[in-house]
Design a protein around this motif. Sequence first.
Motif, PDB file in Angstrom:
ATOM      1  N   ARG A   1      52.192  -5.819 -17.579  1.00 40.47           N
ATOM      2  CA  ARG A   1      51.542  -4.522 -17.823  1.00 40.47           C
ATOM      3  C   ARG A   1      51.569  -3.663 -16.559  1.00 40.47           C
ATOM      4  N   TYR A   2      51.294  -4.316 -15.432  1.00 46.56           N
ATOM      5  CA  TYR A   2      51.303  -3.595 -14.156  1.00 46.56           C
ATOM      6  C   TYR A   2      52.696  -3.034 -13.874  1.00 46.56           C
ATOM      7  N   MET A   3      53.717  -3.841 -14.066  1.00 48.27           N
ATOM      8  CA  MET A   3      55.087  -3.403 -13.797  1.00 48.27           C
ATOM      9  C   MET A   3      55.497  -2.279 -14.747  1.00 48.27           C
ATOM     10  N   GLN A   4      55.044  -2.355 -16.001  1.00 49.75           N
ATOM     11  CA  GLN A   4      55.356  -1.306 -16.974  1.00 49.75           C
ATOM     12  C   GLN A   4      54.748   0.027 -16.533  1.00 49.75           C
ATOM     13  N   LYS A   5      53.486  -0.027 -16.056  1.00 45.88           N
ATOM     14  CA  LYS A   5      52.816   1.191 -15.587  1.00 45.88           C
ATOM     15  C   LYS A   5      53.537   1.759 -14.372  1.00 45.88           C
ATOM     16  N   GLN A   6      53.947   0.885 -13.458  1.00 46.14           N
ATOM     17  CA  GLN A   6      54.672   1.339 -12.271  1.00 46.14           C
ATOM     18  C   GLN A   6      55.987   2.006 -12.652  1.00 46.14           C
ATOM     19  N   GLN A   7      56.649   1.449 -13.668  1.00 42.71           N
ATOM     20  CA  GLN A   7      57.907   2.034 -14.121  1.00 42.71           C
ATOM     21  C   GLN A   7      57.667   3.405 -14.745  1.00 42.71           C
ATOM     22  N   GLU A   8      56.561   3.534 -15.507  1.00 40.20           N
ATOM     23  CA  GLU A   8      56.229   4.835 -16.106  1.00 40.20           C
ATOM     24  C   GLU A   8      55.976   5.879 -15.026  1.00 40.20           C
ATOM     25  N   LEU A   9      55.253   5.495 -13.972  1.00 39.81           N
ATOM     26  CA  LEU A   9      54.985   6.426 -12.875  1.00 39.81           C
ATOM     27  C   LEU A   9      56.283   6.827 -12.175  1.00 39.81           C
ATOM     28  N   LYS A  10      57.174   5.845 -11.993  1.00 36.12           N
ATOM     29  CA  LYS A  10      58.464   6.142 -11.359  1.00 36.12           C
ATOM     30  C   LYS A  10      59.276   7.093 -12.228  1.00 36.12           C
ATOM     31  N   ASP A  11      59.289   6.837 -13.555  1.00 33.77           N
ATOM     32  CA  ASP A  11      60.041   7.711 -14.467  1.00 33.77           C
ATOM     33  C   ASP A  11      59.462   9.120 -14.461  1.00 33.77           C
ATOM     34  N   LYS A  12      58.124   9.222 -14.422  1.00 30.25           N
ATOM     35  CA  LYS A  12      57.460  10.525 -14.412  1.00 30.25           C
ATOM     36  C   LYS A  12      57.796  11.288 -13.132  1.00 30.25           C
ATOM     37  N   LEU A  13      57.760  10.571 -12.009  1.00 35.15           N
ATOM     38  CA  LEU A  13      58.087  11.202 -10.735  1.00 35.15           C
ATOM     39  C   LEU A  13      59.546  11.636 -10.697  1.00 35.15           C
TER      40      LEU A  13
END
Length: 311
Positions: free
Chosen positions: A262-274
Amino acid sequence: MHSPTLRVRPFKFEDVNAFSVTYSWNKDAEDNDHLEVFPKGGAFPSTKMLTLYRTSDFEVDAFYTHPEQLPKGTDHKIAHWKITGVEVPEGSDSATVKVKVRNDPSGFFTIESAYIVEEKEFKELVEKDPPAEGEEEAEPEYKIVKKLVKTKDLQVAYSGHALPEKELAELLEKEFKMVADDKLVAETEDRKNALEEYIYELRGKLEDQYKDFASEQERETLSKKLMDTEEWLYEDGYDAKKAKYIAKYEELASIGNLIKGRYMQKQQELKDKLRSKQEAASMAKMAEKLAASRGEKKDTEGDVKMEDQLD
């Protein structure tokens, strides 16, 4: 000013014998009963072929030719071989035996093989010059030639300073088992250390990075498992087997990996958003530059401005 170039002649290293070695046998139909096969200073590895004339099985010894030159306490005898299976060909007084002796790359003196050879007759085509122009090709001619042919391999049994083959095999088996045991001990220690590191790492992240990605029940369950596993590790599990450490690790990881996912998924979402934000800003900047370049182009082509028309 350039310094002169020095050229070095090619050179090589060779292993050489420190002492001469002689092979001997019980004399049969030969002219002598020994031969210095590998002289002092001779390079090795080296292979030689002895030709003996035998009427029955025989024995061969290898020894240092000059015992007085050996270091004090050194046995001048090197090895002993029994060669069996000798059969005298029909119509011959003795069998011609070839004994292949070798000074191998490790410096050992051995008998690699022994076998009987017989002289056999073969028909061989006689080579002729091609016929001259207009001449007919002559009929092929054959001649009888005699060649030595191997007819039988002999058995070579070694005895000497080395251990008997059976005893050597038993010791090698014990050595391989000790190597395997040492490897298992090292691997078990690695798995134990990996489990200990995972306990500390997961506990720290559960209170920090993973805090918002695990439910209260998951945190309680995992925290208890971490504590129980840590206590087991320093008590009953101190000398556990490798498989047990692996099982404990996988038990913790089955829960920890869910939270980590879950943590890695959230980090990936933040990276994609950025990344999307950066791409949008880059596209806007590019569009702005494109619009500015188009405006400059119109001015250089002599477009009439509104202010000029009013005047």
